[in-house]
Design an enzyme around this catalytic site. Structure first.
Site, PDB file in Angstrom:
ATOM      1  N   ASP A 129    -115.391  66.892   8.445  1.00 13.76           N
ATOM      2  CA  ASP A 129    -116.327  66.264   7.514  1.00 13.76           C
ATOM      3  C   ASP A 129    -117.237  67.354   6.948  1.00 13.76           C
ATOM      4  OD1 ASP A 129    -117.820  63.802   6.433  1.00 13.76           O
ATOM      5  OD2 ASP A 129    -119.419  64.909   7.438  1.00 13.76           O
ATOM      6  N   GLU A 211    -111.326  65.273   3.537  1.00 13.31           N
ATOM      7  CA  GLU A 211    -111.503  64.235   2.531  1.00 13.31           C
ATOM      8  C   GLU A 211    -111.022  64.728   1.166  1.00 13.31           C
ATOM      9  OE1 GLU A 211    -115.308  61.633   3.645  1.00 13.31           O
ATOM     10  OE2 GLU A 211    -115.733  63.756   3.475  1.00 13.31           O
ATOM     11  N   CYS A 263    -115.016  51.057  17.134  1.00 14.17           N
ATOM     12  CA  CYS A 263    -114.557  49.673  16.975  1.00 14.17           C
ATOM     13  C   CYS A 263    -114.043  49.356  15.581  1.00 14.17           C
ATOM     14  CB  CYS A 263    -115.668  48.695  17.350  1.00 14.17           C
ATOM     15  SG  CYS A 263    -117.006  48.561  16.127  1.00 14.17           S
ATOM     16  N   ASP A 289    -122.007  62.823  11.208  1.00 14.85           N
ATOM     17  CA  ASP A 289    -120.929  63.629  10.641  1.00 14.85           C
ATOM     18  C   ASP A 289    -119.737  63.728  11.590  1.00 14.85           C
ATOM     19  OD1 ASP A 289    -122.415  64.052   8.356  1.00 14.85           O
ATOM     20  OD2 ASP A 289    -123.338  65.875   9.114  1.00 14.85           O
TER      21      ASP A 289
END
Length: 326
Positions: A129, A211, A263, A289
């Site tokens: 990230d 990303e 989750c 992050d």
């Protein structure tokens, strides 16, 4: 006396007798991986939609997943080349994984990478990230750009000197030389940091997930965020990762900063500040992050297993440095 040694696990490695058999087995494994990842992605999407609308979550029993497999097989002609029962049985393991997760005995089922071996790690996968003046990786490491405040303050001072002095004058030329020298020092510090950080990642992982950000578009303009993106050097960091790492997978950045890596709950409220992540559903706390990097890794593994489709599919704004960017 009997031997006190207890053998808990015995592993066998089966070697195919011919290249043709090896290819056949590899193709079957690929079909099973595709079905696992596709079904898990669809189930995740249905869970997210149900959670948003307060509806009943989808069924995750072997029977329910088996019905989904039949529909997937009918819509995917090449799957019909492989045994219905063999490929379908991969979902029995997924149903067991869901049961263990819902009972609190294990974590959420994960996507399968084509690079993972029997122990789930034949070459490690890491998510990266990128944020303002730092990067975080899914293994919990935060690598910060060295402090450039003194050099940047000096550069601003020389820039003011250049703007105040007359065009063509010797004093303006000297100020421009000082500015160029300081800019080169800043670039050297930033480049050295990028090389060291990218080398650590390349040494630790075979597959690196990043990303798919439009860095050039995001860096245009003169806002504070644009300047911070340029100061961090996202584009150069991505380039170094791509030529140093064995495999780089670019994934959709949607929801990576808002989704709980434990989750799967996605909400803006999960990110109360720039550095903190606290899930409003399960209470999971982490560095924001690092949590995003874990989501990037999971999405990257899923995208690799599903022909490029990202696991976190719906585009939203991405939070960077406490601010929202498109």
């Amino acid at each position: 006396m009997s031997d006190p040694t207890a053998i808990r696990t015995v592993r066998f490695r089966v070697l195919p007798g011919s290249p043709a058999t090896a290819r056949a087995l590899n193709n079957i494994a690929g079909a099973c991986r595709f079905v696992w990842n596709q079904t898990l992605a669809d189930t995740d999407d249905l869970y997210r939609i149900a959670r948003m609308n307060g509806a009943k979550p989808p069924g995750v029993s072997f029977f329910s997943l088996g019905k989904a497999f039949t529909e997937l097989r009918n819509a995917t002609p090449w799957l019909r080349d492989y045994s219905f029962h063999v490929v379908r049985y991969s979902l029995k393991r997924q149903a067991d994984a869901w049961a263990a997760f819902l009972a609190g005995r294990a974590g959420r089922p994960r996507f399968k990478s084509r690079y993972a071996g029997a122990d789930g790690c034949n070459g490690q996968t890491i998510g990266v990230d990128m944020n303002v003046r730092q990067i975080a990786t899914s293994d919990g490491v935060i690598d910060r750009l060295p402090d450039l405040s003194r050099l940047e303050a000096r550069a601003r001072r020389y820039q003011r000197m250049v703007s105040r002095r007359r065009n063509g004058s010797n004093r303006r030329a000297r100020a421009k030389a000082l500015l160029s020298r300081t800019a080169a020092e800043i670039a050297a510090v930033r480049g050295n940091w990028q090389h060291q950080a990218s080398r650590r990642i390349a040494e630790d992982a075979e597959v690196v997930c990043i990303e798919d950000l439009r860095v050039k578009a995001m860096a245009q303009g003169h806002s504070g965020l644009n300047r911070e993106i340029l100061a961090t050097g996202w584009g150069a960091m991505r380039a170094k990762l791509k030529y140093k790492c064995a495999t780089v997978v670019a994934v959709n950045p949607a929801y990576t900063s808002q989704t709980c890596a434990e989750c799967g709950h996605a909400a803006r409220a999960n990110r109360p500040s720039q550095s903190e992540f606290e899930c409003a559903s399960c209470g999971h706390k982490a560095n924001a992050d690092v949590n995003a990097a874990r989501n990037i890794m999971a999405s990257g593994i899923g995208a690799a297993g599903r022909g490029g489709r990202s696991a976190l599919a719906d585009p939203v704004n991405r939070q960077i440095g406490g601010r929202m960017a498109a």
